[in-house]
Enzyme design. Sequence first.
Site, PDB file in Angstrom:
ATOM      1  N   MET A 337       0.833  -1.207   0.000  1.00 23.28           N
ATOM      2  CA  MET A 337       0.000   0.000   0.000  1.00 23.28           C
ATOM      3  C   MET A 337       0.865   1.255   0.000  1.00 23.28           C
ATOM      4  O   MET A 337       0.656   2.165  -0.803  1.00 23.28           O
ATOM      5  CB  MET A 337      -0.929   0.000   1.222  1.00 23.28           C
ATOM      6  CG  MET A 337      -1.997  -1.067   1.196  1.00 23.28           C
ATOM      7  SD  MET A 337      -3.129  -0.912  -0.210  1.00 23.28           S
ATOM      8  CE  MET A 337      -4.079   0.506   0.277  1.00 23.28           C
ATOM      9  N   ASP A 356      10.389   3.440   6.423  1.00 23.58           N
ATOM     10  CA  ASP A 356      10.069   2.136   7.015  1.00 23.58           C
ATOM     11  C   ASP A 356      11.087   1.859   8.114  1.00 23.58           C
ATOM     12  O   ASP A 356      12.153   2.480   8.161  1.00 23.58           O
ATOM     13  CB  ASP A 356      10.071   1.025   5.962  1.00 23.58           C
ATOM     14  CG  ASP A 356       9.089  -0.089   6.327  1.00 23.58           C
ATOM     15  OD1 ASP A 356       9.285  -0.734   7.376  1.00 23.58           O
ATOM     16  OD2 ASP A 356       8.122  -0.311   5.570  1.00 23.58           O
ATOM     17  N   VAL A 412       1.156   1.709   8.076  1.00 23.19           N
ATOM     18  CA  VAL A 412       1.905   0.674   8.798  1.00 23.19           C
ATOM     19  C   VAL A 412       0.936  -0.409   9.256  1.00 23.19           C
ATOM     20  O   VAL A 412      -0.256  -0.371   8.962  1.00 23.19           O
ATOM     21  CB  VAL A 412       2.688   1.267   9.984  1.00 23.19           C
ATOM     22  CG1 VAL A 412       3.647   2.337   9.488  1.00 23.19           C
ATOM     23  CG2 VAL A 412       1.756   1.833  11.058  1.00 23.19           C
ATOM     24  N   GLU A 414      -1.734  -2.862  10.876  1.00 26.53           N
ATOM     25  CA  GLU A 414      -3.055  -2.531  11.428  1.00 26.53           C
ATOM     26  C   GLU A 414      -3.139  -2.883  12.914  1.00 26.53           C
ATOM     27  O   GLU A 414      -3.819  -3.834  13.317  1.00 26.53           O
ATOM     28  CB  GLU A 414      -4.151  -3.268  10.646  1.00 26.53           C
ATOM     29  CG  GLU A 414      -4.449  -2.688   9.285  1.00 26.53           C
ATOM     30  CD  GLU A 414      -5.264  -1.393   9.359  1.00 26.53           C
ATOM     31  OE1 GLU A 414      -6.490  -1.459   9.453  1.00 26.53           O
ATOM     32  OE2 GLU A 414      -4.646  -0.312   9.320  1.00 26.53           O
ATOM     33  N   LYS A 419       0.530   2.009  15.394  1.00 26.13           N
ATOM     34  CA  LYS A 419       0.204   3.254  14.687  1.00 26.13           C
ATOM     35  C   LYS A 419       0.398   4.464  15.604  1.00 26.13           C
ATOM     36  O   LYS A 419       0.909   5.513  15.179  1.00 26.13           O
ATOM     37  CB  LYS A 419      -1.235   3.198  14.156  1.00 26.13           C
ATOM     38  CG  LYS A 419      -1.430   2.257  12.968  1.00 26.13           C
ATOM     39  CD  LYS A 419      -2.879   2.266  12.494  1.00 26.13           C
ATOM     40  CE  LYS A 419      -3.113   1.287  11.343  1.00 26.13           C
ATOM     41  NZ  LYS A 419      -2.472   1.701  10.085  1.00 26.13           N
ATOM     42  N   SER A 441      -7.879   0.554   7.125  1.00 30.58           N
ATOM     43  CA  SER A 441      -9.101   0.143   6.429  1.00 30.58           C
ATOM     44  C   SER A 441     -10.231  -0.180   7.392  1.00 30.58           C
ATOM     45  O   SER A 441     -11.376  -0.334   6.976  1.00 30.58           O
ATOM     46  CB  SER A 441      -8.821  -1.075   5.549  1.00 30.58           C
ATOM     47  OG  SER A 441      -8.324  -2.149   6.323  1.00 30.58           O
ATOM     48  N   HIS A 462      -8.269   6.210   3.051  1.00 33.28           N
ATOM     49  CA  HIS A 462      -8.260   4.772   2.797  1.00 33.28           C
ATOM     50  C   HIS A 462      -8.135   4.492   1.302  1.00 33.28           C
ATOM     51  O   HIS A 462      -9.040   4.780   0.516  1.00 33.28           O
ATOM     52  CB  HIS A 462      -9.562   4.159   3.359  1.00 33.28           C
ATOM     53  CG  HIS A 462      -9.734   2.711   3.076  1.00 33.28           C
ATOM     54  ND1 HIS A 462     -10.966   2.110   2.960  1.00 33.28           N
ATOM     55  CD2 HIS A 462      -8.818   1.721   2.863  1.00 33.28           C
ATOM     56  CE1 HIS A 462     -10.814   0.824   2.700  1.00 33.28           C
ATOM     57  NE2 HIS A 462      -9.520   0.573   2.634  1.00 33.28           N
TER      58      HIS A 462
END
Length: 729
Positions: A337, A356, A412, A414, A419, A441, A462
């Site tokens: 993503m 990252d 990052v 879920e 987060k 999401s 999203h």
Amino acid sequence: MQTIAFATDADGIATLSIDVPGQSMNVIGPDFLADLDAAITRIASEEGIKGAVIASGKDSGFMAGMDLKYFGSMLASGSGTSGDERPAPAAIFDKVFVLNQLFRRLETCGKPIACAIEGTCVGGGFELALACHRRVVGDSPKTQLGLPEILIGLFPGGGGSQRLPRIMGVQASLMYMLQGKLFRPAEAAMLKVVDEVVPQGTAVDAAKAWVKANPSAATQPWDVKGFKFPGGAGQFNPAFVQTMVGAMPMTLKQTQRNMNAPVALLSAVYEGASLPFDRAIRVESKYFAKVAADPQASNMIRSLFVNKQAAERGARRPKDQPKAPTTKLAMLGAGMMGAGIATVAAQAGMEVVLFDRDLAYAEKGKAHVEEQLKKRIGKGMTPEKMAETLARVTPTTDYAALAGADFVIEAVFEDVAIKAEVTRQVEAVLGADTIFGSNTSTLPITKLAQAWSKPENFIGIHFFSPVEKMPLVEIILGRQTGPAAIAKALDFVAQIKKTPIVVHDSRGFYTSRSFGTYVQEGAEMVGEGINPALIENAGKQLGMPTGPLAVADEVSIELGVKIMTAAKKELGDAYVPQGSDDIMVKMVEAGRLGRKNGKGWYDYPEGGKKHLSPVIGEMFPRAAVQPDVEAVKERLLYRQLIECARCFEEGVLETPEDGDIGAIFGWGFAPYTGGPFSHMDTVGIAQVVAVLDRLAAAHGERFAPTKQLREMAASGATFYRPVPSRAAA
């Protein structure tokens, strides 16, 4: 004339320069029709005019098709007060045949007419070009030509379905018209759809030169005695018969018999090919009127074109906010993503810092960007432009490298805690005045915003996978999200040329929540012993891109269980169990995680074709009595409809427009319906409630109609015509 500048030069060549006022692109409306009619009369009647060139007075291109707002007004009967009455096909025929008559007058006016095309020329604009005796195109990689009407529930109704087969042959023309496929200039010339490709900016001069050199070239090939279709046509031509015999079943298979326009197009081409041209265009208009009279066309036009375009132009953007384009994006997370978002942002000209926790991951993300750009070489992308775009992406593991970014997108893992940690680290570098967007999401934005000290600057954004291809972006407002954040997110979506919807916070928001019901209902039916093949075929016949079980495998059954487990933990006693919960858990416990490990509802043999696994029949024994396919389709459809209606009642959705656009472009909800809200309006809210009551009695409370739906049914309100107002519901 209001839309055409008419000028005649010393050689007697008239130039008709089209410039429809108030429109960014030339479109066909009542003023243009009246002006073209007057122009044709003048060309035909004035002896001093030897011929004409039709061109555009706009830099945006030659011409698009019909002004669809005008087209919508043509479909209003004017005889009722309800606003949803429609005229009969015969009345529509009289209105739509006007365009065919006008283009026919143009090509039979007795003088040579050339069309000078610079830029986009599609739909009715391309049909105008086909009615000219010469088509000259300025060469540009951005120029597109063709007849894409099928994509919005119509088919070419200005003579296109009759002229294009007579120019390039029936089989080849059907390949383009049935897919709505467009031509590039060189391709169009090779297929003889255009006569000449010239350097960009010289089309008018080349067209004038042709008119001057060919004063008697005023007859179309199909008006010459003895004309034959390229490749042949007619009921006694074997190639034509073979084409038509194959085209109909192939079209029915591809559309699952849900679309009106493709069948009407085939009928118009088949019948028209055996008739003189003046009769053939009447046949075309007859079928066009029949398609236009059905709500399917207006629903598709409204959602796939009018509302989509309005969303892209900022319909939901706060009007009082200044433009806020992104110049430097902080992209947190370099997975599929994050790398996809980095790709589209870099292509839009932004500097991207791809962050990252591990440099190898960040560099792998940049390698994904490079791979995607390579695929576009020769499609508007040059090696030089690719190198320039790739240079905008900087992989890093250092939060300090994010300094100067004016927008943040987080993608990052879920997990709320992960987060939150990343969010706090970024705020330490950029400050809380920077707008922060989370690509989650399912996780509630209001909760994630607690990690940003100014929650008014925190918003959900999203994306859908693969980012490079999926057109929708769902903007999610937390409880405290402010107008500056909304404007920033929508401006970013506009920069990357995607379609936004704006929704309010909820677990799963709108798209994931509503789409999840399609997968859940499929799993629940397996648990009831319904044949998985029946479920999958019913999903496809409904108009969904694929069956619910195949989708579950693609997104990962294991992921679905993790999301369900997290929701249970978060909501506690408020969690509403679904019948599919235990079924999905059983699949994961059996090691059937989905495509990612080669076995889910389907088996994925290495080097072989996937197939529904026989193991499923052992895990969930088949019921002795199976429902018919219509019953399965009904459950899959109405389970989605009621969830969409709940989102509307709860305020997750503010408008039915967002609901329809989000469903079609987010999870592939049957496009022929115009979306779930258009479909409910078309079926009738009272009928929707009656079906839901029946399904709830048979299958459980998940199908129970909402209070708002019952009130709408009683009052006669619809989603697009709320009577009484929504506030009273």
